[in-house]
Scaffold this motif. Structure first.
Motif, PDB file in Angstrom:
ATOM      1  N   VAL A   1       0.840  -1.198   0.000  1.00  0.00           N
ATOM      2  CA  VAL A   1       0.000   0.000   0.000  1.00  0.00           C
ATOM      3  C   VAL A   1       0.874   1.246   0.000  1.00  0.00           C
ATOM      4  O   VAL A   1       0.672   2.175  -0.799  1.00  0.00           O
ATOM      5  CB  VAL A   1      -0.945   0.007   1.229  1.00  0.00           C
TER       6      VAL A   1
ATOM      7  N   ILE B   1       2.660   1.682  -3.426  1.00  0.00           N
ATOM      8  CA  ILE B   1       1.812   2.130  -4.528  1.00  0.00           C
ATOM      9  C   ILE B   1       1.324   3.550  -4.315  1.00  0.00           C
ATOM     10  O   ILE B   1       1.301   4.360  -5.227  1.00  0.00           O
ATOM     11  CB  ILE B   1       0.623   1.166  -4.733  1.00  0.00           C
ATOM     12  N   LYS B   2       0.990   3.861  -3.069  1.00  0.00           N
ATOM     13  CA  LYS B   2       0.411   5.199  -2.885  1.00  0.00           C
ATOM     14  C   LYS B   2       1.446   6.300  -3.111  1.00  0.00           C
ATOM     15  O   LYS B   2       1.091   7.432  -3.392  1.00  0.00           O
ATOM     16  CB  LYS B   2      -0.264   5.310  -1.513  1.00  0.00           C
TER      17      LYS B   2
ATOM     18  N   TYR C   1       0.805   6.280  -9.856  1.00  0.00           N
ATOM     19  CA  TYR C   1      -0.477   6.109  -9.165  1.00  0.00           C
ATOM     20  C   TYR C   1      -1.071   7.462  -8.814  1.00  0.00           C
ATOM     21  O   TYR C   1      -2.262   7.719  -9.035  1.00  0.00           O
ATOM     22  CB  TYR C   1      -0.282   5.260  -7.905  1.00  0.00           C
TER      23      TYR C   1
ATOM     24  N   LEU D   1      -2.431   8.927 -11.904  1.00  0.00           N
ATOM     25  CA  LEU D   1      -3.651   8.245 -12.357  1.00  0.00           C
ATOM     26  C   LEU D   1      -4.869   8.729 -11.570  1.00  0.00           C
ATOM     27  O   LEU D   1      -5.889   9.108 -12.138  1.00  0.00           O
ATOM     28  CB  LEU D   1      -3.501   6.723 -12.195  1.00  0.00           C
ATOM     29  N   VAL D   2      -4.725   8.710 -10.239  1.00  0.00           N
ATOM     30  CA  VAL D   2      -5.864   9.082  -9.394  1.00  0.00           C
ATOM     31  C   VAL D   2      -6.256  10.527  -9.651  1.00  0.00           C
ATOM     32  O   VAL D   2      -7.440  10.844  -9.843  1.00  0.00           O
ATOM     33  CB  VAL D   2      -5.527   8.844  -7.906  1.00  0.00           C
TER      34      VAL D   2
ATOM     35  N   ARG E   1      -7.590  10.998 -13.434  1.00  0.00           N
ATOM     36  CA  ARG E   1      -8.866  10.356 -13.709  1.00  0.00           C
ATOM     37  C   ARG E   1      -9.995  11.018 -12.938  1.00  0.00           C
ATOM     38  O   ARG E   1     -11.081  11.211 -13.468  1.00  0.00           O
ATOM     39  CB  ARG E   1      -8.833   8.862 -13.398  1.00  0.00           C
TER      40      ARG E   1
ATOM     41  N   ASP F   1      -5.227   3.319 -18.853  1.00  0.00           N
ATOM     42  CA  ASP F   1      -4.848   1.907 -18.825  1.00  0.00           C
ATOM     43  C   ASP F   1      -3.332   1.734 -18.865  1.00  0.00           C
ATOM     44  O   ASP F   1      -2.787   0.818 -18.247  1.00  0.00           O
ATOM     45  CB  ASP F   1      -5.502   1.153 -19.993  1.00  0.00           C
TER      46      ASP F   1
ATOM     47  N   THR G   1      -2.116   2.405 -15.412  1.00  0.00           N
ATOM     48  CA  THR G   1      -2.467   1.271 -14.550  1.00  0.00           C
ATOM     49  C   THR G   1      -1.527   0.091 -14.800  1.00  0.00           C
ATOM     50  O   THR G   1      -1.053  -0.544 -13.854  1.00  0.00           O
ATOM     51  CB  THR G   1      -3.917   0.834 -14.827  1.00  0.00           C
TER      52      THR G   1
ATOM     53  N   ILE H   1       1.742   0.743 -13.115  1.00  0.00           N
ATOM     54  CA  ILE H   1       1.644   0.587 -11.650  1.00  0.00           C
ATOM     55  C   ILE H   1       1.633  -0.896 -11.289  1.00  0.00           C
ATOM     56  O   ILE H   1       2.320  -1.339 -10.378  1.00  0.00           O
ATOM     57  CB  ILE H   1       0.357   1.268 -11.125  1.00  0.00           C
ATOM     58  N   LYS H   2       0.869  -1.648 -12.061  1.00  0.00           N
ATOM     59  CA  LYS H   2       0.758  -3.083 -11.788  1.00  0.00           C
ATOM     60  C   LYS H   2       2.091  -3.786 -11.970  1.00  0.00           C
ATOM     61  O   LYS H   2       2.470  -4.638 -11.167  1.00  0.00           O
ATOM     62  CB  LYS H   2      -0.285  -3.723 -12.718  1.00  0.00           C
TER      63      LYS H   2
ATOM     64  N   ALA I   1       4.268  -3.051  -9.102  1.00  0.00           N
ATOM     65  CA  ALA I   1       3.808  -3.742  -7.890  1.00  0.00           C
ATOM     66  C   ALA I   1       4.208  -5.214  -7.926  1.00  0.00           C
ATOM     67  O   ALA I   1       4.557  -5.805  -6.911  1.00  0.00           O
ATOM     68  CB  ALA I   1       2.300  -3.597  -7.748  1.00  0.00           C
TER      69      ALA I   1
ATOM     70  N   ARG J   1     -16.014  -0.589 -18.583  1.00  0.00           N
ATOM     71  CA  ARG J   1     -16.277   0.744 -19.143  1.00  0.00           C
ATOM     72  C   ARG J   1     -16.776   0.642 -20.575  1.00  0.00           C
ATOM     73  O   ARG J   1     -17.656   1.399 -20.981  1.00  0.00           O
ATOM     74  CB  ARG J   1     -15.041   1.639 -19.008  1.00  0.00           C
TER      75      ARG J   1
ATOM     76  N   GLU K   1      -7.252   3.517   2.148  1.00  0.00           N
ATOM     77  CA  GLU K   1      -6.145   3.620   1.212  1.00  0.00           C
ATOM     78  C   GLU K   1      -5.964   2.332   0.393  1.00  0.00           C
ATOM     79  O   GLU K   1      -5.845   2.376  -0.825  1.00  0.00           O
ATOM     80  CB  GLU K   1      -4.866   3.916   1.979  1.00  0.00           C
ATOM     81  N   ALA K   2      -5.946   1.220   1.098  1.00  0.00           N
ATOM     82  CA  ALA K   2      -5.775  -0.058   0.404  1.00  0.00           C
ATOM     83  C   ALA K   2      -6.950  -0.306  -0.537  1.00  0.00           C
ATOM     84  O   ALA K   2      -6.780  -0.776  -1.671  1.00  0.00           O
ATOM     85  CB  ALA K   2      -5.661  -1.184   1.415  1.00  0.00           C
TER      86      ALA K   2
ATOM     87  N   ILE L   1      -6.631   1.818  -3.679  1.00  0.00           N
ATOM     88  CA  ILE L   1      -5.639   1.320  -4.638  1.00  0.00           C
ATOM     89  C   ILE L   1      -6.245   0.216  -5.493  1.00  0.00           C
ATOM     90  O   ILE L   1      -6.126   0.213  -6.719  1.00  0.00           O
ATOM     91  CB  ILE L   1      -4.371   0.820  -3.895  1.00  0.00           C
TER      92      ILE L   1
ATOM     93  N   GLN M   1      -8.843   1.766  -7.831  1.00  0.00           N
ATOM     94  CA  GLN M   1      -8.291   2.543  -8.941  1.00  0.00           C
ATOM     95  C   GLN M   1      -7.549   1.683  -9.962  1.00  0.00           C
ATOM     96  O   GLN M   1      -7.563   1.979 -11.151  1.00  0.00           O
ATOM     97  CB  GLN M   1      -7.309   3.598  -8.399  1.00  0.00           C
ATOM     98  N   THR M   2      -6.871   0.657  -9.475  1.00  0.00           N
ATOM     99  CA  THR M   2      -5.996  -0.092 -10.375  1.00  0.00           C
ATOM    100  C   THR M   2      -6.468  -1.509 -10.666  1.00  0.00           C
ATOM    101  O   THR M   2      -6.043  -2.112 -11.643  1.00  0.00           O
ATOM    102  CB  THR M   2      -4.584  -0.229  -9.770  1.00  0.00           C
TER     103      THR M   2
ATOM    104  N   ILE N   1      -5.674  -3.937  -8.749  1.00  0.00           N
ATOM    105  CA  ILE N   1      -4.735  -4.880  -8.149  1.00  0.00           C
ATOM    106  C   ILE N   1      -5.437  -5.629  -7.013  1.00  0.00           C
ATOM    107  O   ILE N   1      -5.992  -5.018  -6.115  1.00  0.00           O
ATOM    108  CB  ILE N   1      -3.491  -4.150  -7.594  1.00  0.00           C
TER     109      ILE N   1
END
Lengths: 104, 554
Positions: A6, A9-10, A15, A18-19, A22, A91, A94, A97-98, A101, B292, B536-537, B540, B543-544, B546
């Motif tokens: 967490v 990523i944060k 990320y 993206l947040v 978007r 995308d 994302t 980010i993936k 991670a 979407r 927060e978790a 994430i 949004q993603t 994951i």
């Protein structure tokens, strides 16, 4: 999800981007849709005659017809605008980010 | 604006177009319609058999295995959303009132972009089978799931009653079957589809129905336009000439009261985003991208459909209105005017005959029936999932239950819901059910949507806030509808409504949001602090994607 994940990523700039991007985009489009629809409804409530104006002198087709159809089309176009940007830009972010991670 | 409301929601198509409530008369047995309907039933039962063999796990049952594509899901959403009553009701409204029918249909479309921008992807990333999965993601399971399931079940049952009563009347009208026979037939078929074929069969019934409905409506609209060389001005001019008034080209004699206008808009926009059977469709796709895309396609199909109904309504005005073939001579003799056989709701049906003869009439009648089946199946599956996944598996058994058992409970719930809706459909025959779809939308907008929305976007939400505020919204919506004109005056026959507006959404949605906000920020409990931390978790994942189970069979 583990706390380290967490935290990682944060703080990931992708990320954060993206947040931020978007949510700005989604809210903007939402507000545009609300303005179009409630604008239309309020014109009907306050000045129904306006939509009854003939499109051109002597025609029976009124301004209301293209405006009404326009509201329908705008709803579709707005979803298209969102999907287009989300499918590419969001995308990609994302996916990055993936990948990060997973890699760690 | 009072008049707008009257126009929008009056006697025959209140909340319209969704609850077919006007008076109908049983028609003669319509053989070509029955044969085409039997073909549809045969094909869909075949699909159900095929789907049953592929429905092995709870995931298959609730989400068709999660392998539906965006385009398929978009079509299925359209099939779920375009009811027979909206096809016949909205074209009847255009036929009777002209432009007001268009205003009305627009309200049912504009919720879709909001679903896309705000909930579709997040829902897919966070949820598994029901929207309560998302609402209760970081909150206490028992209270939040119970509330969300309750909101779902109430919405589903109200909607089902409206659909069943509409179905009974419509089938009487189209096929000449008895009301009870029609309701039982619809109930039994929907139980078969859902219990045996689960979400996979339901999805394909909806896709086929959407395809048939869109094709049929396209044919009618094109046939009408071909008569006028694809010139709208000539079509409208003829309609105005026959109706003898230009008023059909503008909003009907409407005045102020923007409160009602805004309140109706809120109910439609946020109600759509809180309908459990619609939300459930987003769990059938593999990931956020397909979710979407589904909304994009669905918005296109639904918007296109509403444009067609507008043309069909005007087509009926020029080809059915004053046409001696469709004139109800008995009524004409008594009251004068140009009443059509079976009432205004038959406008589109008569038009199908006018443009395509007996064969096409049979086709459109069968499509209307298919439409009912697709909508009630989706509703029943959503209701059954709330019972089995939320109440049984998560609340009663605290998640300690295997998938097979959960699926079994879901199937039993489907049968029970089906029987209940047959019973209610018969019990409410001849009752004024006009308020029911309105109430369903109001509750969806006031209880389901605020909890879902804030759970995804507001980090400070707590269990206490969601519970108190959500209940506020639900109760306010229900109480205000009962005290308002649709129930207090129209159903209970009091002379004046205690609450003056037909649509409570502005107040009940407001009550829900304020309640959730206030009881969340003043919640200083330890558990509340943990719930805020967990945001927060959750965000994430939201949004993603994951951590979302993206298992798909491609």
């Amino acid at each position: 999800m583990k706390q380290e994940m967490v935290d990682m990523i944060k703080n990931d700039p992708d990320y954060i981007k993206l947040v931020a991007e978007r949510s700005k985009f989604a809210w903007t489009l939402t507000i545009v849709m609300l303005i179009i629809y409630f604008g239309f409804v309020l014109v009907i409530a306050f000045d129904p005659k306006l939509l009854g104006t003939p499109l051109s002198a002597g025609s029976v087709t009124t301004v209301g017809i293209p405006v009404g159809i326009g509201v329908i089309i705008s709803a579709f176009v707005l979803t298209g605008i969102y999907v287009r940007r989300a499918n590419s830009e969001f995308d990609e972010l994302t996916a990055r980010i993936k990948a990060k991670a997973k890699g760690e | 604006m009072k008049t707008l409301l009257l126009v929008l929601l009056t006697s025959f198509a209140a909340f319209a177009g969704e609850a077919l409530t006007g008076e109908v008369e049983k028609q003669a047995l319509n053989m070509s319609a029955i044969i085409m309907f039997l073909i549809f039933v045969g094909a869909t039962l075949g699909i159900t058999y095929w789907a049953a063999k592929r429905t092995k796990t709870a995931k298959d049952f609730y989400t068709a295995g999660g392998g539906i594509t965006g385009l398929q899901n978009g079509m299925a959403i359209a099939g779920d959303y375009m009811s027979a009553a909206s096809f016949l009701g909205i074209s009847a409204l255009v036929y009777a009132k002209g432009y007001d029918g268009l205003i009305y249909s627009i309200g049912f479309l504009v919720g879709w972009p909001i679903i896309l921008f705000m909930v579709a992807e997040q829902l897919r990333n966070l949820g598994k089978y029901t929207f309560a999965d998302v609402a209760s993601y970081r909150l206490r399971q028992t209270p939040i799931r119970t509330l969300a399931a309750f909101g779902s079940i109430v919405t589903v049952i109200l909607y089902l009653i409206a659909q069943m009563v509409g179905a009974g009347k419509l089938i009487q009208l189209l096929f000449g079957l008895e009301y009870e026979v029609a309701v039982i037939l619809v109930g039994v078929l929907m139980i078969l589809y859902v219990t045996f074929g689960g979400m996979l069969a339901t999805t394909w019934v909806q896709i086929i129905k959407a395809f048939l409905l869109l094709s049929g409506a396209t044919f009618m609209a094109v046939a009408v336009m071909a008569h006028y060389n694809f010139n709208f001005e000539s079509l409208f001019a003829k309609a105005v000439e026959l109706k003898g008034t230009i008023d059909i080209m503008a909003p009907g004699g409407l005045v102020s009261d923007p409160i009602s206008a805004i309140s109706l808009g809120i109910a439609l926009m946020f109600g759509t985003a809180g309908l459990p059977h619609i939300l459930m469709r987003f769990f059938t796709v593999s990931d956020a991208k397909e979710a979407r895309k589904s909304v994009f396609y669905a918005t296109g199909f639904i918007g296109y459909f509403y444009i067609l109904t507008f043309i069909i309504g005007f087509g009926a005005t020029v080809m059915v209105f004053q046409n001696p073939e469709y004139l109800d001579a008995a009524k004409h003799a008594i009251n004068g005017g140009y009443p059509i056989l079976g009432g205004d709701n038959m406008a589109a049906i008569h038009l199908s005959h006018a443009v395509g003869g007996d064969f096409f009439l049979g086709f459109i009648s069968a499509v209307a029936f298919a439409t009912i089946l697709a909508v009630v199946s989706g509703l029943t599956l959503a209701g059954a999932s709330a019972i089995s996944h939320d109440l049984y598996a998560s609340v009663l058994r605290a998640g300690r239950v295997d998938g097979m058992m959960e699926m079994k409970v879901s199937k039993i719930s489907t049968v029970v819901l089906g029987l209940v809706s047959i019973y209610l459909g018969i019990a409410f025959e001849g009752q004024n059910i006009a308020f029911m779809v309105g109430l369903a939308f109001a509750i969806a907008a006031s209880a389901n949507f605020p909890i879902l929305f804030l759970s995804m976007f507001w980090s400070k939400l707590t269990t206490r806030g969601a519970l108190v505020g959500g209940s506020f919204g639900l109760l306010t919506a229900a109480v205000l509808v009962v005290l308002g004109p649709t129930v207090w005056v129209d159903v209970l026959k009091n002379s004046e409504a205690i609450f003056p507006y037909k649509y409570p959404a502005l107040f009940s949605v407001g009550a829900a949001f304020i309640g959730i906000w206030f009881f969340s920020i003043t919640d200083n409990s330890e558990s509340a602090a943990k719930e805020r931390e967990a945001f927060e978790a959750q965000n994430i994942r939201s949004q993603t994607g994951i951590g979302a189970d993206g298992a798909v069979e491609h």
